[in-house]
Design an enzyme around this catalytic site. Sequence first.
Site, PDB file in Angstrom:
ATOM      1  N   ASP A  43      -8.319  -5.602  12.118  1.00 18.19           N
ATOM      2  CA  ASP A  43      -9.576  -5.034  11.604  1.00 18.19           C
ATOM      3  C   ASP A  43     -10.682  -6.080  11.527  1.00 18.19           C
ATOM      4  O   ASP A  43     -11.864  -5.742  11.448  1.00 18.19           O
ATOM      5  CB  ASP A  43      -9.356  -4.413  10.223  1.00 18.19           C
ATOM      6  CG  ASP A  43      -8.592  -3.106  10.304  1.00 18.19           C
ATOM      7  OD1 ASP A  43      -8.230  -2.703  11.423  1.00 18.19           O
ATOM      8  OD2 ASP A  43      -8.340  -2.487   9.258  1.00 18.19           O
TER       9      ASP A  43
ATOM     10  N   GLU B  90     -18.484   5.081  -1.732  1.00 18.95           N
ATOM     11  CA  GLU B  90     -17.692   4.372  -2.744  1.00 18.95           C
ATOM     12  C   GLU B  90     -18.404   4.249  -4.084  1.00 18.95           C
ATOM     13  O   GLU B  90     -17.781   4.404  -5.142  1.00 18.95           O
ATOM     14  CB  GLU B  90     -17.305   2.982  -2.222  1.00 18.95           C
ATOM     15  CG  GLU B  90     -16.331   2.991  -1.071  1.00 18.95           C
ATOM     16  CD  GLU B  90     -16.982   3.213   0.290  1.00 18.95           C
ATOM     17  OE1 GLU B  90     -16.265   3.262   1.300  1.00 18.95           O
ATOM     18  OE2 GLU B  90     -18.238   3.341   0.333  1.00 18.95           O
TER      19      GLU B  90
ATOM     20  N   PHE C 188     -14.443  -2.550   0.459  1.00 14.25           N
ATOM     21  CA  PHE C 188     -15.372  -1.492   0.069  1.00 14.25           C
ATOM     22  C   PHE C 188     -15.389  -1.282  -1.448  1.00 14.25           C
ATOM     23  O   PHE C 188     -16.385  -0.823  -2.002  1.00 14.25           O
ATOM     24  CB  PHE C 188     -15.007  -0.180   0.767  1.00 14.25           C
ATOM     25  CG  PHE C 188     -14.901  -0.307   2.259  1.00 14.25           C
ATOM     26  CD1 PHE C 188     -15.748  -1.154   2.958  1.00 14.25           C
ATOM     27  CD2 PHE C 188     -13.944   0.402   2.964  1.00 14.25           C
ATOM     28  CE1 PHE C 188     -15.656  -1.284   4.329  1.00 14.25           C
ATOM     29  CE2 PHE C 188     -13.842   0.282   4.343  1.00 14.25           C
ATOM     30  CZ  PHE C 188     -14.696  -0.567   5.031  1.00 14.25           C
TER      31      PHE C 188
ATOM     32  N   ARG D  64       0.847  -1.201   0.000  1.00 17.95           N
ATOM     33  CA  ARG D  64       0.000   0.000   0.000  1.00 17.95           C
ATOM     34  C   ARG D  64       0.884   1.254   0.000  1.00 17.95           C
ATOM     35  O   ARG D  64       0.541   2.267  -0.598  1.00 17.95           O
ATOM     36  CB  ARG D  64      -0.961   0.009   1.192  1.00 17.95           C
ATOM     37  CG  ARG D  64      -0.279   0.049   2.552  1.00 17.95           C
ATOM     38  CD  ARG D  64      -1.254   0.351   3.663  1.00 17.95           C
ATOM     39  NE  ARG D  64      -0.616   0.232   4.979  1.00 17.95           N
ATOM     40  CZ  ARG D  64      -1.078   0.796   6.079  1.00 17.95           C
ATOM     41  NH1 ARG D  64      -2.189   1.518   6.035  1.00 17.95           N
ATOM     42  NH2 ARG D  64      -0.460   0.640   7.224  1.00 17.95           N
TER      43      ARG D  64
END
Length: 314
Positions: free
Chosen positions: A117, A58, A83, A10
């Site tokens: 998460d 989104e 998402f 990322r």
Amino acid sequence: MSDVKKIATRDSYGNALAELGKEHENLYVLDADLAAATKTATFKKAFPERHIDCGIAEANMIGMAAGMATTGKIPFVSTFAMFLAGRGFEQVRNSVGYPHLNVKFGATHAGISVGPDGATHQCNEDIALMRTIPGMTIINPSDDVEARAAVKAAYEMNGPVYMRFGRLAVPVINDNPDYHFEIGKGVTLKDGSDVTIVATGLEVAASLEAAKSLEQDGISARVINIHTIKPIDEELLVKAAKETGKIVTVEEHSIIGGLGGAVCEVLAEQAPVPVKRLGIRDEFGESGVAEELLHKHGLDGEGIYKAVKAWLGK
């Protein structure tokens, strides 16, 4: 591999966007209130006028990107894989895929390595979803070098591209002058004659580690990095199947519809051989430390080594 430099892909995504932004004024980045996490904040700092925070919306963000693409801009849509591929699937399919628009998707925080998460954010289905969209190119880079190259290649090609990036820092394994990235072409990282391990994403480094352990037991394992899952390198897979006779696929994704499924589809038609799929079984993830989750699911070097050895009956 504690002594090897590790970088989260990322981070590579954010850095690559900032570098490309210097060269291409038609490159825009859209984010859904997650710029700090997706690392598009790096681009935002350099080019605030070309970074658009769409908020937690989104579906709307994907529609905006589709509209921008029709004007000649090249938008990179960025948010978590869950998402983007999950919540935004209809818009990705109908607003971008169907008209085959030049939109790039940067999906971060994919797989169980999202860790704490938890199951709701650990997207293990995104590759399967994106593979069903006609004309969608899917890239799952293994390290920093490959991730940067993937972003550049995605910009340069015409059509929708889904790129999968991770939160966990992973070893840099492609840092050599001979490395060459090409969409649709896999890379043989280690030769072998007894079995071929076909891996993607962060599982490439883990598979190389497993191959070294197998070597000590007298098992010669070939390791292939499939960074482009669609279109997949059929020629390389068929060659490996014919030469080693056995294939093991490894992915940080559900074994349903991901790399394992893609490989089996190719080999069933062109070179039928026994295939063992390693990945997330038919289950959801769970909250935990990323490394511990990978170990629990047998997706670290040790787990892959044991699974391959047991499968071969050694």
